[in-house]
Design a protein around this motif. Structure first.
Motif, PDB file in Angstrom:
ATOM      1  N   GLY A 145       0.849  -1.555  -0.003  1.00 48.69           N
ATOM      2  CA  GLY A 145      -0.248   0.199   0.084  1.00 48.69           C
ATOM      3  C   GLY A 145       1.164   1.316  -0.309  1.00 48.69           C
ATOM      4  O   GLY A 145       1.941   1.330   0.896  1.00 48.69           O
ATOM      5  N   ILE A 146       0.550   1.779  -0.577  1.00 49.40           N
ATOM      6  CA  ILE A 146       1.446   3.651  -0.718  1.00 49.40           C
ATOM      7  C   ILE A 146       0.389   4.794  -0.552  1.00 49.40           C
ATOM      8  O   ILE A 146      -0.877   4.103  -1.566  1.00 49.40           O
ATOM      9  CB  ILE A 146       1.873   3.499  -2.481  1.00 49.40           C
ATOM     10  CG1 ILE A 146       3.106   2.489  -2.058  1.00 49.40           C
ATOM     11  CG2 ILE A 146       2.692   5.018  -2.221  1.00 49.40           C
ATOM     12  CD1 ILE A 146       4.142   2.314  -3.533  1.00 49.40           C
ATOM     13  N   ILE A 192      11.036   6.919  -4.541  1.00 46.90           N
ATOM     14  CA  ILE A 192      10.153   6.450  -3.251  1.00 46.90           C
ATOM     15  C   ILE A 192       9.663   4.039  -3.136  1.00 46.90           C
ATOM     16  O   ILE A 192      10.744   3.500  -3.174  1.00 46.90           O
ATOM     17  CB  ILE A 192       8.774   6.452  -3.164  1.00 46.90           C
ATOM     18  CG1 ILE A 192       8.462   7.496  -2.578  1.00 46.90           C
ATOM     19  CG2 ILE A 192       7.771   5.219  -2.759  1.00 46.90           C
ATOM     20  CD1 ILE A 192       8.750   8.105  -1.370  1.00 46.90           C
ATOM     21  N   ARG A 193      10.412   3.589  -5.229  1.00 51.15           N
ATOM     22  CA  ARG A 193       9.727   2.782  -5.105  1.00 51.15           C
ATOM     23  C   ARG A 193      11.789   1.912  -4.879  1.00 51.15           C
ATOM     24  O   ARG A 193      11.238   0.670  -4.628  1.00 51.15           O
ATOM     25  CB  ARG A 193       9.731   2.231  -6.663  1.00 51.15           C
ATOM     26  CG  ARG A 193       9.766   1.197  -7.751  1.00 51.15           C
ATOM     27  CD  ARG A 193       9.537   0.766  -8.958  1.00 51.15           C
ATOM     28  NE  ARG A 193      11.013   1.958  -9.626  1.00 51.15           N
ATOM     29  CZ  ARG A 193      12.115   1.529 -10.191  1.00 51.15           C
ATOM     30  NH1 ARG A 193      13.067   0.745  -9.349  1.00 51.15           N
ATOM     31  NH2 ARG A 193      12.709   2.635 -10.299  1.00 51.15           N
ATOM     32  N   GLU A 194      12.637   2.343  -4.911  1.00 45.19           N
ATOM     33  CA  GLU A 194      14.064   2.466  -4.858  1.00 45.19           C
ATOM     34  C   GLU A 194      14.239   1.954  -3.488  1.00 45.19           C
ATOM     35  O   GLU A 194      14.776   0.481  -3.050  1.00 45.19           O
ATOM     36  CB  GLU A 194      14.826   3.234  -5.333  1.00 45.19           C
ATOM     37  CG  GLU A 194      14.556   3.426  -7.085  1.00 45.19           C
ATOM     38  CD  GLU A 194      15.915   4.914  -7.586  1.00 45.19           C
ATOM     39  OE1 GLU A 194      15.862   4.616  -8.219  1.00 45.19           O
ATOM     40  OE2 GLU A 194      16.344   5.382  -6.688  1.00 45.19           O
ATOM     41  N   HIS A 195      13.416   2.997  -2.595  1.00 41.17           N
ATOM     42  CA  HIS A 195      13.723   2.691  -1.134  1.00 41.17           C
ATOM     43  C   HIS A 195      12.770   1.475  -1.048  1.00 41.17           C
ATOM     44  O   HIS A 195      12.731   0.271   0.387  1.00 41.17           O
ATOM     45  CB  HIS A 195      13.478   3.911  -0.181  1.00 41.17           C
ATOM     46  CG  HIS A 195      13.910   3.395   0.851  1.00 41.17           C
ATOM     47  ND1 HIS A 195      14.732   3.387   1.905  1.00 41.17           N
ATOM     48  CD2 HIS A 195      12.798   3.139   2.236  1.00 41.17           C
ATOM     49  CE1 HIS A 195      14.856   3.439   2.860  1.00 41.17           C
ATOM     50  NE2 HIS A 195      13.584   3.109   3.107  1.00 41.17           N
ATOM     51  N   THR A 239       2.292  15.976   1.611  1.00 42.50           N
ATOM     52  CA  THR A 239       3.310  17.241   2.615  1.00 42.50           C
ATOM     53  C   THR A 239       4.100  15.276   2.755  1.00 42.50           C
ATOM     54  O   THR A 239       5.329  16.018   3.392  1.00 42.50           O
ATOM     55  CB  THR A 239       2.829  17.369   3.805  1.00 42.50           C
ATOM     56  OG1 THR A 239       1.498  16.826   4.358  1.00 42.50           O
ATOM     57  CG2 THR A 239       1.846  18.573   3.374  1.00 42.50           C
ATOM     58  N   TYR A 240       3.671  14.309   3.308  1.00 45.27           N
ATOM     59  CA  TYR A 240       4.010  13.399   3.550  1.00 45.27           C
ATOM     60  C   TYR A 240       3.502  11.823   2.735  1.00 45.27           C
ATOM     61  O   TYR A 240       2.755  11.657   1.860  1.00 45.27           O
ATOM     62  CB  TYR A 240       4.472  12.977   4.852  1.00 45.27           C
ATOM     63  CG  TYR A 240       4.800  14.048   6.000  1.00 45.27           C
ATOM     64  CD1 TYR A 240       6.342  13.342   6.540  1.00 45.27           C
ATOM     65  CD2 TYR A 240       5.176  14.722   6.075  1.00 45.27           C
ATOM     66  CE1 TYR A 240       7.331  14.250   6.970  1.00 45.27           C
ATOM     67  CE2 TYR A 240       5.093  16.230   7.293  1.00 45.27           C
ATOM     68  CZ  TYR A 240       6.435  15.723   6.623  1.00 45.27           C
ATOM     69  OH  TYR A 240       7.342  16.301   8.010  1.00 45.27           O
ATOM     70  N   THR A 241       4.916  11.024   2.589  1.00 46.81           N
ATOM     71  CA  THR A 241       4.798   9.919   1.972  1.00 46.81           C
ATOM     72  C   THR A 241       4.301   8.443   3.161  1.00 46.81           C
ATOM     73  O   THR A 241       5.941   8.605   3.654  1.00 46.81           O
ATOM     74  CB  THR A 241       5.496   9.682   0.711  1.00 46.81           C
ATOM     75  OG1 THR A 241       4.543  10.700  -0.235  1.00 46.81           O
ATOM     76  CG2 THR A 241       4.773   8.167  -0.177  1.00 46.81           C
ATOM     77  N   GLY A 242       3.770   7.162   2.979  1.00 46.23           N
ATOM     78  CA  GLY A 242       3.592   6.075   3.324  1.00 46.23           C
ATOM     79  C   GLY A 242       3.749   4.856   2.327  1.00 46.23           C
ATOM     80  O   GLY A 242       2.982   4.875   1.429  1.00 46.23           O
ATOM     81  N   ALA A 243       4.229   4.244   3.222  1.00 41.31           N
ATOM     82  CA  ALA A 243       4.180   2.623   2.160  1.00 41.31           C
ATOM     83  C   ALA A 243       4.433   1.169   3.378  1.00 41.31           C
ATOM     84  O   ALA A 243       4.809   1.920   4.786  1.00 41.31           O
ATOM     85  CB  ALA A 243       5.421   2.851   1.363  1.00 41.31           C
ATOM     86  N   VAL A 301      -3.169   2.489  -4.141  1.00 38.52           N
ATOM     87  CA  VAL A 301      -2.864   3.124  -4.553  1.00 38.52           C
ATOM     88  C   VAL A 301      -3.820   4.001  -3.602  1.00 38.52           C
ATOM     89  O   VAL A 301      -5.086   4.099  -4.138  1.00 38.52           O
ATOM     90  CB  VAL A 301      -2.315   3.780  -5.673  1.00 38.52           C
ATOM     91  CG1 VAL A 301      -2.060   5.318  -5.459  1.00 38.52           C
ATOM     92  CG2 VAL A 301      -1.247   3.105  -6.184  1.00 38.52           C
ATOM     93  N   THR A 302      -3.401   5.269  -3.184  1.00 37.18           N
ATOM     94  CA  THR A 302      -5.262   5.780  -2.703  1.00 37.18           C
ATOM     95  C   THR A 302      -5.134   7.399  -3.098  1.00 37.18           C
ATOM     96  O   THR A 302      -3.644   7.984  -2.935  1.00 37.18           O
ATOM     97  CB  THR A 302      -4.943   6.031  -1.102  1.00 37.18           C
ATOM     98  OG1 THR A 302      -3.570   6.840  -0.833  1.00 37.18           O
ATOM     99  CG2 THR A 302      -4.739   4.329   0.204  1.00 37.18           C
TER     100      THR A 302
END
Length: 614
Positions: free
Chosen positions: A11-12, A144-147, A17-21, A170-171
């Motif tokens: 889930g992403i 994001i994907r690479e991390h 302002t911030y992104t979570g996975a 994806v939200t």
């Protein structure tokens, strides 16, 4: 015996302002039952230091400048001396024309300090900052994907990650248009969340869901076992994020298995925590004066020319300090102190405005003035949701607050006071900041193990139009002056409604755009609009750049002579004579067999419908 594997759910929550996975693998015991495990949060983001206590999410920021100390230039790891792009997510939505004009004015102002010798150019523009928002978002999501992939390979065997089927959830904000949703999906694909990328070669499906729906799933699961929710209960989810606030109401039809029934319709608006930052900047300008404030927002031409939201290092210093202040504000009395950046070291002391010793004081009354307009809008949205539930002949039992802004003590206090007065139980999600991303994974877990069949558009589909001329997008050779309103336009342009490779749902895909026709009182009112289907990979804007071998044109005609309804009358045109303007809507419906049909509407009434184009 090895445990059989169903899939890996990711889930992403790409936030303003911030992104979570987050993620969870779906595995079975020897009897074929799904093993129950905790949803895992992706952490260890690059640039995390001793001064950053929370690494559950990463800032949705990126810089295209070279870091002074080999910084990666995204998220936490951005050099303090470089401009950073922020709030780019909001630019995926169709932009307000006034906001676009403000961006252009900022770019023009920045040109005064332009040193062209220091800018790598493409068609006269700074390469990195002339990117459109979709490309900027794709660059950020690539990081994001690479991390994410690296993190997964540290949690599991790399071979396991490579061979396990993946479901991606994806939200998006609940009020986003279909165009914004498609731009989001396109950015994810460009970032490598696609089967063509080796890391996601086993991708089965990409699921798009609204942020409040995700929050609702997480919250209901959080309180599972505490007898908080029962069949028949109605509750309002208020998901308050960094950029947007989204609300949705549900009725619980069944607890086990969980069955939620949506009541009314979702609502939302741009009332997230980032708008407190804007209000703080307005307050700050009033305290230190416009001349001093201008020093904080000095923008380089390289960044402003792309019309993106950028922030200088001095303003970033102030906003970082304000971030701590706004997170702690609970409405109680007190004075908070914020250090001013060195660029304002010569500012004179001004006790009446709270400026002393290179610091500025912000009181509880100041903070209340900053918070209250935003909080008031949120409470108004809550009231509308309650009204919808009541009109459906139900009553609201709970109001549930989620999202990063939902952690604000002041917002929680205001929601609680509002709820108690209406005999409604206020609740805060157990981990508000992560509710959406955890709910996204929960959505993936609850999907049928048989993946949905997704299809992609095989061609680009667009409409031939004239567009308001701008040197950033158009060529001078395409320019002309509209004979009716006198404005400079670009002829033979194409507005692409569906792009090749776009994800299409099961069943028809319907897209639309506004079109306008102008004509004199005594002129003919029969018009033709050209639809273009193009199979090449790249879809150019100018029709003159479209290769005829990969293109097909279809034409729809429509007659306004006998249309019922009033046209807009313009008394003084460029020719000095009055003219009429008809604003219409063109709809294109693409079917699963790749045929399509076009409809033209005026005042929501169908005035023309094409044949089925093959």
């Amino acid at each position: 015996m090895a445990v059989p594997v169903n899939c890996l759910v990711i889930g992403i929550d790409y936030g303003t302002t911030y992104t979570g996975a987050a993620f969870r693998d779906v595995t079975f015991d020897a009897d074929g039952n799904v093993l129950d495990r905790e949803i895992e949060i992706v952490r260890e983001w690059p640039g995390i230091g001793v001064n950053i206590a929370d690494d559950d999410k990463v800032p949705s920021q990126i810089s295209y400048d070279i870091g002074a100390n080999s910084e990666r230039q995204w998220g936490f790891d951005i050099s303090a001396d470089t401009a950073r792009l922020e709030l780019t997510k909001l630019q995926l939505e169709d932009q307000n024309k006034v906001d676009e004009l403000k961006k252009v004015l900022e770019a023009v102002k920045a040109l005064e300090t332009l040193d062209i010798s220091k800018i790598e150019c493409h068609n006269g523009l700074a390469v990195t900052y002339s990117k459109d928002p979709e490309a900027v978002v794709a660059d950020y999501l690539t990081k994001i994907r690479e991390h994410l992939v690296g993190y997964l390979k540290r949690q599991y065997d790399p071979a396991y990650v490579a061979l396990t089927p993946i479901d991606l959830v994806v939200t998006v904000p609940v009020k986003w248009s279909e165009g914004a949703k498609e731009r989001t999906l396109r950015a994810f694909r460009q970032a490598g969340f696609d089967k063509e990328n080796l890391d996601f070669a086993r991708l089965r499906q990409t699921i798009l869901m609204s942020e409040p729906e995700a929050a609702a799933l997480a919250v209901v699961r959080d309180f599972d076992g505490e007898n908080v929710f029962r069949a028949g209960d109605c509750f309002v989810v208020c998901d308050c994020g960094g950029g947007t606030v989204d609300l949705i109401s549900y009725r619980i039809k069944e607890v086990r298995p969980l069955v939620l029934q949506e009541v009314g319709y979702a609502t939302g608006g741009n009332y997230g925590a980032s708008h407190l930052d804007t209000a703080f900047q307005v307050w700050l300008q009033g305290k230190i004066g416009s001349e001093n404030y201008a020093k904080l927002i000095t923008t380089s031409a390289e960044s402003a020319i792309g019309a993106h939201n950028t922030i200088s290092k001095d303003m970033q210093q102030l906003m970082t300090a304000f971030e701590h202040v706004k997170r702690q504000f609970d409405g109680t009395r007190g004075v908070r102190v914020i250090a001013l950046p060195r660029i304002l070291e010569d500012i004179p002391e001004d006790r009446s405005n709270g400026i002393l010793d290179g610091e500025i004081r912000i009181t509880d009354k100041d903070l209340a003035l900053i918070f209250n307009p935003i909080v008031g809008q949120i409470l108004d949205l809550v009231a509308r949701q309650i009204n919808q539930v009541q009109m459906a002949r139900y009553s609201v039992k709970d109001i549930i607050l989620s999202g990063g802004f939902g952690e604000s003590p002041y917002l929680q206090e205001q929601i609680m006071e509002y709820a108690y007065h209406r005999r409604i139980e206020p609740r805060v999600a157990k981990d508000p900041w992560l509710s959406v991303v955890r709910g996204a994974v929960q959505k993936g877990l609850e999907q049928n193990s048989r993946p949905k069949t997704l299809r992609q558009s095989l061609c680009h589909y667009g409409v031939s139009t004239s567009q308001p001329f701008t040197s950033f997008r158009h060529k001078e050779q395409d320019a002309y002056y509209d004979p009716f309103d006198g404005e400079k336009k670009a002829r033979r342009q194409t507005t692409w409604l569906i792009r090749k490779g776009d994800t299409l749902p099961s069943g028809p895909k319907k897209v639309s755009m506004d079109i306008c026709r102008k004509f004199g009182p005594d002129e003919e009112r029969v018009f033709r609009t050209t639809i273009i289907r193009y199979s090449d990979e790249y879809a150019p804007q100018s029709r003159d750049e479209i290769h005829s071998g990969g293109a097909r044109s279809d034409v729809i005609s429509y007659d306004l002579s006998n249309v019922v309804g009033n046209f807009t009358q313009v008394r003084g045109g460029a020719r000095g004579t009055p003219y009429l303007s008809a604003k219409m809507q063109l709809e294109l419906e693409l079917f699963e067999n790749n045929t399509y049909q076009v409809t033209v509407l005026f005042n929501k009434q169908k005035i023309a419908e094409s044949k089925l184009y093959k």
